[in-house]
Design an enzyme around this catalytic site. Structure first.
Site, PDB file in Angstrom:
ATOM      1  N   LYS A 106     -16.143  52.272 -29.831  1.00 13.63           N
ATOM      2  CA  LYS A 106     -16.319  50.899 -29.932  1.00 13.63           C
ATOM      3  C   LYS A 106     -15.357  50.467 -28.138  1.00 13.63           C
ATOM      4  CE  LYS A 106     -18.462  47.903 -31.453  1.00 13.63           C
ATOM      5  NZ  LYS A 106     -19.506  47.893 -32.290  1.00 13.63           N
ATOM      6  N   GLY A 119     -30.598  35.458 -34.709  1.00 14.49           N
ATOM      7  CA  GLY A 119     -30.473  36.008 -33.865  1.00 14.49           C
ATOM      8  C   GLY A 119     -31.184  37.557 -33.485  1.00 14.49           C
ATOM      9  N   ASN A 120     -31.210  38.328 -32.899  1.00 10.94           N
ATOM     10  CA  ASN A 120     -31.915  39.596 -33.155  1.00 10.94           C
ATOM     11  C   ASN A 120     -32.278  40.692 -34.610  1.00 10.94           C
ATOM     12  OD1 ASN A 120     -31.399  43.532 -33.033  1.00 10.94           O
ATOM     13  ND2 ASN A 120     -32.639  42.586 -31.506  1.00 10.94           N
TER      14      ASN A 120
HETATM   15  P1  NAD Z   1     -27.538  37.746 -32.230  1.00 10.24           P
HETATM   16  O1  NAD Z   1     -26.513  36.971 -31.376  1.00 10.24           O
HETATM   17  O2  NAD Z   1     -28.766  37.648 -31.063  1.00 10.24           O
HETATM   18  O3  NAD Z   1     -27.408  36.484 -32.795  1.00 10.24           O
HETATM   19  C1  NAD Z   1     -26.355  36.085 -33.734  1.00 10.24           C
HETATM   20  C2  NAD Z   1     -27.259  34.923 -34.575  1.00 10.24           C
HETATM   21  O4  NAD Z   1     -25.589  34.640 -35.146  1.00 10.24           O
HETATM   22  C3  NAD Z   1     -27.315  33.678 -33.994  1.00 10.24           C
HETATM   23  O5  NAD Z   1     -28.557  33.205 -34.796  1.00 10.24           O
HETATM   24  C4  NAD Z   1     -26.106  33.112 -34.095  1.00 10.24           C
HETATM   25  O6  NAD Z   1     -27.138  31.121 -34.041  1.00 10.24           O
HETATM   26  C5  NAD Z   1     -25.557  32.944 -35.002  1.00 10.24           C
HETATM   27  N1  NAD Z   1     -24.594  32.664 -35.828  1.00 10.24           N
HETATM   28  C6  NAD Z   1     -23.231  32.731 -34.526  1.00 10.24           C
HETATM   29  N2  NAD Z   1     -22.127  32.170 -35.114  1.00 10.24           N
HETATM   30  C7  NAD Z   1     -22.539  31.415 -36.186  1.00 10.24           C
HETATM   31  C8  NAD Z   1     -21.882  31.084 -37.277  1.00 10.24           C
HETATM   32  N3  NAD Z   1     -20.159  30.164 -37.228  1.00 10.24           N
HETATM   33  N4  NAD Z   1     -22.509  30.474 -38.715  1.00 10.24           N
HETATM   34  C9  NAD Z   1     -24.343  31.243 -38.849  1.00 10.24           C
HETATM   35  N5  NAD Z   1     -24.215  31.410 -37.235  1.00 10.24           N
HETATM   36  C10 NAD Z   1     -23.957  32.099 -36.291  1.00 10.24           C
HETATM   37  O7  NAD Z   1     -26.632  38.752 -32.507  1.00 10.24           O
HETATM   38  P2  NAD Z   1     -27.167  40.035 -33.714  1.00 10.24           P
HETATM   39  O8  NAD Z   1     -27.623  41.672 -32.862  1.00 10.24           O
HETATM   40  O9  NAD Z   1     -28.612  39.726 -34.192  1.00 10.24           O
HETATM   41  O10 NAD Z   1     -26.071  40.448 -34.973  1.00 10.24           O
HETATM   42  C11 NAD Z   1     -26.015  40.045 -35.691  1.00 10.24           C
HETATM   43  C12 NAD Z   1     -25.081  40.212 -36.722  1.00 10.24           C
HETATM   44  O11 NAD Z   1     -25.991  42.157 -36.947  1.00 10.24           O
HETATM   45  C13 NAD Z   1     -22.964  41.066 -35.517  1.00 10.24           C
HETATM   46  O12 NAD Z   1     -22.652  41.165 -36.788  1.00 10.24           O
HETATM   47  C14 NAD Z   1     -23.437  42.310 -35.088  1.00 10.24           C
HETATM   48  O13 NAD Z   1     -22.164  43.022 -35.167  1.00 10.24           O
HETATM   49  C15 NAD Z   1     -24.302  43.231 -36.443  1.00 10.24           C
HETATM   50  N6  NAD Z   1     -25.284  43.824 -36.255  1.00 10.24           N
HETATM   51  C16 NAD Z   1     -25.623  44.210 -35.003  1.00 10.24           C
HETATM   52  C17 NAD Z   1     -26.955  45.224 -34.394  1.00 10.24           C
HETATM   53  C18 NAD Z   1     -27.887  44.869 -34.016  1.00 10.24           C
HETATM   54  O14 NAD Z   1     -28.423  45.567 -33.187  1.00 10.24           O
HETATM   55  N7  NAD Z   1     -28.358  44.165 -33.306  1.00 10.24           N
HETATM   56  C19 NAD Z   1     -26.898  46.396 -34.952  1.00 10.24           C
HETATM   57  C20 NAD Z   1     -25.221  46.428 -35.696  1.00 10.24           C
HETATM   58  C21 NAD Z   1     -24.890  45.265 -36.470  1.00 10.24           C
END
Ligand code: NAD
Length: 419
Positions: A109, A222-223
């Site tokens: 990381k 989010g994503n």
């Molecule tokens: P993102 O930034 O696209 O979305 C994050 C979402 O969380 C948004 O809707 C945001 O409004 C919301 N958010 C932020 N702060 C918040 C809070 N205090 N309470 C509630 N909601 C809140 O991120 P993502 O890519 O969707 O990733 C989300 C999680 O999944 C993260 O923990 C990330 O590490 C994990 N993850 C993502 C991926 C990936 O490929 N996208 C892979 C593995 C793990």
């Protein structure tokens, strides 16, 4: 890594997590010693010219936790409050994740200590390129392969790849994943985390005929969260609550997810959503009476403070580390079934692996092919976890997942002659 007194800096969280599964996995003292500290880390401080001519010194680090199974793999985040311990913990989890799902990678990381909102696009490009210049000997397609993480995206991956190629004077798309499709990114990468989680959930509920009887709450839109909400909605699950950072929307009869996606696409917060739903807090969402709770936003959202009030029967961890170790024990005693992050959100790294395979072969697959291969990988990992859970008579999926992941790493260490 050593501190100024020459003492080894261990990763405290990693050690604690290993300690919890040590006896169940049957880990010896020397195996524990080998796994409790990260293998390599590089900390750099580099100057950047801002648009106004001022100079800022930026800190960045990369931790390669374990490389017994292959080159290390893991994201780079841009965040101002990261430290060595946190990056090491995330690198440790990546090592377990790649091992668990059978990829030929170790875990890593990286982080750049900035708040990207305070920098212009041109400054972010200079920072991304400088990061690669500083890390040029540390990363590489056969050494350590970065990817996007919190606050980084395909554009940043494109700048990083381009800088690496300029330094070494040859094309090298396999140095980084999560690139734009035009530069060698994989089709299907964008939705891969959600899709992986969806395949596991579909498998868990395969015997339930009427999927609308399964109530789901998802924190984070989010994503990962929004794509998964849509997949579950299309598969007729009843998604009753979703949230963003400000608020959640709840309707016990089910939400119209396509409409909520449109609403969010207009950059509107859920707190302003006035149609067919009650506005709730993120804390309320965690405590809803649902069959399936999916934290898909931040880490540590379920702690000893609220774990007792969780009413969900099952939790699928899409976010990394959404449940603290203390909360984990409380939930376990309440009989809540938890599908751990290293399995549930592994779709992203699985398709990152496919991206690198396609880059190295210079032969690109259709989205359907990517999805089918993702499904094969994640479902076979899920089935292996089920078997391990039964054979260990383990209470939790987390213990079974850790056990499998650790055993594979240790076997590779043994074969290399390190144990
Ligand atoms: P993102 O930034 O696209 O979305 C994050 C979402 O969380 C948004 O809707 C945001 O409004 C919301 N958010 C932020 N702060 C918040 C809070 N205090 N309470 C509630 N909601 C809140 O991120 P993502 O890519 O969707 O990733 C989300 C999680 O999944 C993260 O923990 C990330 O590490 C994990 N993850 C993502 C991926 C990936 O490929 N996208 C892979 C593995 C793990």
């Amino acid at each position: 890594m050593e501190n100024e007194r020459g003492e080894i800096i261990a990763c405290e969280v990693c050690e604690n997590q290993l300690e919890q599964v040590k006896s169940q996995v049957g880990m010896s003292e020397e195996e524990f010693e080998l796994l409790k500290t990260p293998r390599k880390s590089l900390l750099v401080n580099f100057p950047i010219k801002l648009d106004n001519g001022d100079v800022r010194v930026i800190s960045a680090l990369r931790v390669q936790y374990n490389d017994a199974l292959g080159p290390t793999k893991g994201g780079v985040r841009f965040h101002e409050s990261v430290d060595f311990d946190e990056v090491s913990k995330l690198a440790f989890l990546m090592s377990l994740k790649t091992s668990l799902v059978g990829l030929p990678y170790g875990g890593a990381k990286g982080a750049v200590k900035i708040n990207p909102k305070n920098f212009s696009r041109a400054e972010l490009e200079r920072i991304s390129r400088a990061f690669v210049r500083e890390m040029k000997e540390f990363i590489g397609p056969r050494k350590d392969i970065p990817a996007p993480d919190v606050n980084t995206n395909p554009q940043i991956m494109a700048w990083m790849m381009d800088e690496y190629e300029r330094i070494f004077g040859e094309k090298s798309p396999g140095v980084i994943t999560g690139k734009p499709v035009e530069l060698g990114g994989s089709l299907g990468r964008n939705k891969s985390t959600a899709k992986g989680a969806f395949y596991v959930i579909e498998k868990i509920y395969q015997d339930v005929r009427d999927k609308s009887s399964i109530k789901v709450a998802i924190q984070g839109f989010g994503n990962a969260g929004s794509n998964l909400a849509l997949m579950l909605h299309n598969a007729k699950f009843k998604v009753v609550a979703v949230s963003d950072s400000r608020a959640g929307v709840y309707n016990p009869d089910g939400l119209n997810i396509p409409e909520l996606i449109e609403f969010k696409n207009k950059k509107m917060p859920f707190s302003d959503y006035a149609k067919e739903g009650e506005i709730i807090t993120n804390e309320d969402l965690i405590k809803l009476e649902v069959d399936l709770l999916i934290p898909a936003a931040l880490g540590d959202v379920i702690s000893e403070k609220n774990a007792d009030e969780v009413k969900a029967k099952r939790i699928v961890e899409v976010a990394n580390g959404p449940i603290t170790p203390k909360a984990d024990l409380i939930l376990e005693s309440k009989g809540v079934e938890i599908i751990p992050d290293i399995l549930a959100n592994s779709g992203g790294v699985i398709v990152s692996y496919f991206e690198q395979v396609q880059n190295l072969a210079t032969y690109y697959w259709s989205e359907e092919e990517v999805d089918n291969k993702l499904k094969d990988k994640i479902i076979s990992a899920y089935e292996r976890v089920l078997e391990e859970k039964a054979s260990l008579n383990a209470k939790s999926f987390r213990t079974a997942s850790y056990s499998l992941a650790i055993k594979r790493i240790l076997e590779a260490e043994r074969l290399r002659g390190n144990l």
